[in-house]
Design a protein around this motif. Sequence first.
Motif, PDB file in Angstrom:
ATOM      1  N   LEU A 189      44.391  51.613  40.786  1.00  0.00           N
ATOM      2  CA  LEU A 189      44.299  50.560  41.457  1.00  0.00           C
ATOM      3  C   LEU A 189      43.202  50.823  42.515  1.00  0.00           C
ATOM      4  O   LEU A 189      42.768  51.767  43.016  1.00  0.00           O
ATOM      5  CB  LEU A 189      45.471  50.412  42.388  1.00  0.00           C
ATOM      6  CG  LEU A 189      46.799  49.999  41.598  1.00  0.00           C
ATOM      7  CD1 LEU A 189      47.992  49.842  42.705  1.00  0.00           C
ATOM      8  CD2 LEU A 189      46.531  48.993  40.536  1.00  0.00           C
ATOM      9  N   GLN A 190      42.212  49.471  42.752  1.00  0.00           N
ATOM     10  CA  GLN A 190      41.407  49.595  43.937  1.00  0.00           C
ATOM     11  C   GLN A 190      42.037  49.523  45.000  1.00  0.00           C
ATOM     12  O   GLN A 190      43.136  48.822  45.460  1.00  0.00           O
ATOM     13  CB  GLN A 190      40.415  48.271  43.617  1.00  0.00           C
ATOM     14  CG  GLN A 190      39.351  48.182  44.507  1.00  0.00           C
ATOM     15  CD  GLN A 190      38.377  49.214  44.320  1.00  0.00           C
ATOM     16  OE1 GLN A 190      38.537  50.115  45.217  1.00  0.00           O
ATOM     17  NE2 GLN A 190      37.390  49.137  43.349  1.00  0.00           N
ATOM     18  N   THR A 191      41.228  50.372  46.071  1.00  0.00           N
ATOM     19  CA  THR A 191      41.923  50.516  47.370  1.00  0.00           C
ATOM     20  C   THR A 191      41.451  49.342  48.066  1.00  0.00           C
ATOM     21  O   THR A 191      42.092  49.226  49.563  1.00  0.00           O
ATOM     22  CB  THR A 191      41.863  51.614  48.161  1.00  0.00           C
ATOM     23  OG1 THR A 191      40.618  52.133  48.023  1.00  0.00           O
ATOM     24  CG2 THR A 191      42.770  52.887  47.278  1.00  0.00           C
ATOM     25  N   ALA A 192      40.472  48.712  47.966  1.00  0.00           N
ATOM     26  CA  ALA A 192      39.858  47.711  48.882  1.00  0.00           C
ATOM     27  C   ALA A 192      41.032  46.616  49.402  1.00  0.00           C
ATOM     28  O   ALA A 192      41.559  45.980  48.417  1.00  0.00           O
ATOM     29  CB  ALA A 192      38.783  47.017  48.236  1.00  0.00           C
ATOM     30  N   PRO A 193      41.204  46.193  50.648  1.00  0.00           N
ATOM     31  CA  PRO A 193      42.045  45.149  51.080  1.00  0.00           C
ATOM     32  C   PRO A 193      42.033  43.644  50.463  1.00  0.00           C
ATOM     33  O   PRO A 193      42.850  43.341  50.201  1.00  0.00           O
ATOM     34  CB  PRO A 193      41.721  45.226  52.641  1.00  0.00           C
ATOM     35  CG  PRO A 193      41.191  46.309  52.886  1.00  0.00           C
ATOM     36  CD  PRO A 193      40.339  46.567  51.806  1.00  0.00           C
ATOM     37  N   ALA A 194      40.629  43.559  50.186  1.00  0.00           N
ATOM     38  CA  ALA A 194      40.421  42.195  49.419  1.00  0.00           C
ATOM     39  C   ALA A 194      40.980  42.115  48.047  1.00  0.00           C
ATOM     40  O   ALA A 194      41.278  41.179  47.771  1.00  0.00           O
ATOM     41  CB  ALA A 194      38.755  41.848  49.436  1.00  0.00           C
ATOM     42  N   ILE A 195      40.992  43.325  47.240  1.00  0.00           N
ATOM     43  CA  ILE A 195      41.527  43.341  46.036  1.00  0.00           C
ATOM     44  C   ILE A 195      42.998  43.223  46.359  1.00  0.00           C
ATOM     45  O   ILE A 195      43.851  42.543  45.452  1.00  0.00           O
ATOM     46  CB  ILE A 195      41.044  44.500  45.067  1.00  0.00           C
ATOM     47  CG1 ILE A 195      39.624  44.353  45.210  1.00  0.00           C
ATOM     48  CG2 ILE A 195      41.695  44.621  43.969  1.00  0.00           C
ATOM     49  CD1 ILE A 195      38.877  43.379  44.513  1.00  0.00           C
ATOM     50  N   ARG A 196      43.546  44.142  47.164  1.00  0.00           N
ATOM     51  CA  ARG A 196      45.249  43.939  47.036  1.00  0.00           C
ATOM     52  C   ARG A 196      45.592  42.640  47.573  1.00  0.00           C
ATOM     53  O   ARG A 196      46.567  42.192  46.960  1.00  0.00           O
ATOM     54  CB  ARG A 196      45.476  44.981  48.336  1.00  0.00           C
ATOM     55  CG  ARG A 196      46.969  44.823  48.636  1.00  0.00           C
ATOM     56  CD  ARG A 196      47.614  45.974  49.593  1.00  0.00           C
ATOM     57  NE  ARG A 196      48.859  46.257  49.771  1.00  0.00           N
ATOM     58  CZ  ARG A 196      49.651  47.200  50.025  1.00  0.00           C
ATOM     59  NH1 ARG A 196      48.863  48.334  50.303  1.00  0.00           N
ATOM     60  NH2 ARG A 196      50.664  47.238  50.282  1.00  0.00           N
ATOM     61  N   GLN A 197      44.618  41.876  48.434  1.00  0.00           N
ATOM     62  CA  GLN A 197      45.289  40.621  48.799  1.00  0.00           C
ATOM     63  C   GLN A 197      45.088  39.578  47.844  1.00  0.00           C
ATOM     64  O   GLN A 197      46.045  38.636  47.607  1.00  0.00           O
ATOM     65  CB  GLN A 197      44.482  40.080  49.783  1.00  0.00           C
ATOM     66  CG  GLN A 197      44.602  40.958  51.360  1.00  0.00           C
ATOM     67  CD  GLN A 197      43.269  40.524  52.221  1.00  0.00           C
ATOM     68  OE1 GLN A 197      42.686  39.773  51.912  1.00  0.00           O
ATOM     69  NE2 GLN A 197      43.715  41.304  53.451  1.00  0.00           N
ATOM     70  N   PHE A 198      44.253  39.811  46.773  1.00  0.00           N
ATOM     71  CA  PHE A 198      44.135  38.895  45.667  1.00  0.00           C
ATOM     72  C   PHE A 198      45.253  39.067  44.832  1.00  0.00           C
ATOM     73  O   PHE A 198      45.670  38.007  44.409  1.00  0.00           O
ATOM     74  CB  PHE A 198      42.764  39.235  44.812  1.00  0.00           C
ATOM     75  CG  PHE A 198      42.590  38.619  43.770  1.00  0.00           C
ATOM     76  CD1 PHE A 198      41.995  37.375  43.727  1.00  0.00           C
ATOM     77  CD2 PHE A 198      42.877  39.118  42.333  1.00  0.00           C
ATOM     78  CE1 PHE A 198      41.733  36.672  42.634  1.00  0.00           C
ATOM     79  CE2 PHE A 198      42.776  38.432  41.248  1.00  0.00           C
ATOM     80  CZ  PHE A 198      42.082  36.784  41.279  1.00  0.00           C
ATOM     81  N   PHE A 199      45.690  40.192  44.318  1.00  0.00           N
ATOM     82  CA  PHE A 199      46.726  40.459  43.544  1.00  0.00           C
ATOM     83  C   PHE A 199      48.239  40.327  44.330  1.00  0.00           C
ATOM     84  O   PHE A 199      49.221  39.834  43.681  1.00  0.00           O
ATOM     85  CB  PHE A 199      46.864  41.760  42.870  1.00  0.00           C
ATOM     86  CG  PHE A 199      45.674  42.053  42.001  1.00  0.00           C
ATOM     87  CD1 PHE A 199      45.719  41.284  40.859  1.00  0.00           C
ATOM     88  CD2 PHE A 199      44.737  42.950  42.142  1.00  0.00           C
ATOM     89  CE1 PHE A 199      44.669  41.553  39.680  1.00  0.00           C
ATOM     90  CE2 PHE A 199      43.827  43.077  40.957  1.00  0.00           C
ATOM     91  CZ  PHE A 199      43.790  42.427  39.997  1.00  0.00           C
ATOM     92  N   ASP A 200      48.131  40.141  45.407  1.00  0.00           N
ATOM     93  CA  ASP A 200      49.454  39.925  46.262  1.00  0.00           C
ATOM     94  C   ASP A 200      49.569  38.420  46.552  1.00  0.00           C
ATOM     95  O   ASP A 200      50.667  37.840  47.034  1.00  0.00           O
ATOM     96  CB  ASP A 200      49.264  40.649  47.662  1.00  0.00           C
ATOM     97  CG  ASP A 200      50.902  40.738  48.230  1.00  0.00           C
ATOM     98  OD1 ASP A 200      51.774  40.922  47.529  1.00  0.00           O
ATOM     99  OD2 ASP A 200      50.760  40.601  49.596  1.00  0.00           O
ATOM    100  N   GLY A 201      48.635  37.547  45.710  1.00  0.00           N
ATOM    101  CA  GLY A 201      49.060  36.166  46.022  1.00  0.00           C
ATOM    102  C   GLY A 201      47.690  35.411  46.272  1.00  0.00           C
ATOM    103  O   GLY A 201      47.885  34.008  45.927  1.00  0.00           O
TER     104      GLY A 201
END
Length: 320
Positions: A189-201
């Motif tokens: 997994l990519q740790t960048a916040p923008a990527i996490r936010q993308f997959f979180d909705g």
Amino acid sequence: MPIYRCNKCGFVSEDAQTPVGAQAACGRCGTLSTVYGTVFFVEELVKRLASATRELNAVKQAVVSAPPPTEPQPARTDSLASVGQHAALQQWFTAQKIEAQIDPANVDTSGFFDDAALRLGDNYALFGELIDRLRYAYRKSHGWVNLELARLPQKDAQAVNQLCRNLYEHTFFARYHYQKPEKIVRLTLQTAPAIRQFFDGGWLEWYALVCLLEHARGRGAGFSCARGVKVVFPNEDLHELDVVCLPEGQPPICIECKSGEFRRDIDKYLRLRKRLNIDRGRFLILSTDLTQEQAAGLSAMYDLSFVSLQTLREHLQRLL
């Protein structure tokens, strides 16, 4: 006959004088090297060669078997990410006595968020499990996800593998590896916040925005659009609007995106629609959990328009 290979200079030589397992001085550079039996030495070389060959064949097969992407590719542009583009929408909120905080970067389509969202949304029946797995992994602070594709039809397995590789190429994953024999995709997994936010909705907001842009541009008139708009009402109540578009000569269209449970928020959206003074047909609740029949039934029950991924474009077509 015993044999050794120097780890320093790579020199290989037979050595009949030194017992197997002992060390002999390299005949070229003098570095001490372990002496092995010839059969054992050759067997180890064959094992390493076979392993390297399998990995190379797996990579070649993945490249050959993966189908080329057929999904439409959104234009790479930052033309929407400007204060001028948001001016009409900002004026509309001001006329309603609502303070609106708009971040132009939220509609910058020069990156790959919109492209990825379009592929996920248009093929959600196939890619929905991947999204759920990624969201769960992020929330549990896991660093990786393994996808077993053997249970899928060959065509679907190839599509999932192709998507994962494309997302990796666009840095949505930190690492991607496909084990061809086992048909397993391993993702770090990519740790960048923008990527996490993308997959979180966030992907669903981008999907709604892209669909809106398709129809808004197609009508040939001007429009103003924004994503993630923070609005403050006169009594200082704060809300965030997922996607908003103001077509020239028309009232705004608002899309609230729900990739999870939404039923407990229905009353909140009813009040929000009335406070914004937007017609029920132009205030949409987009949910990944709804079928076409469920969306139609809920729209008949409440003063809101419920849409699924399959009915969003049709509804927008009627509005624009």
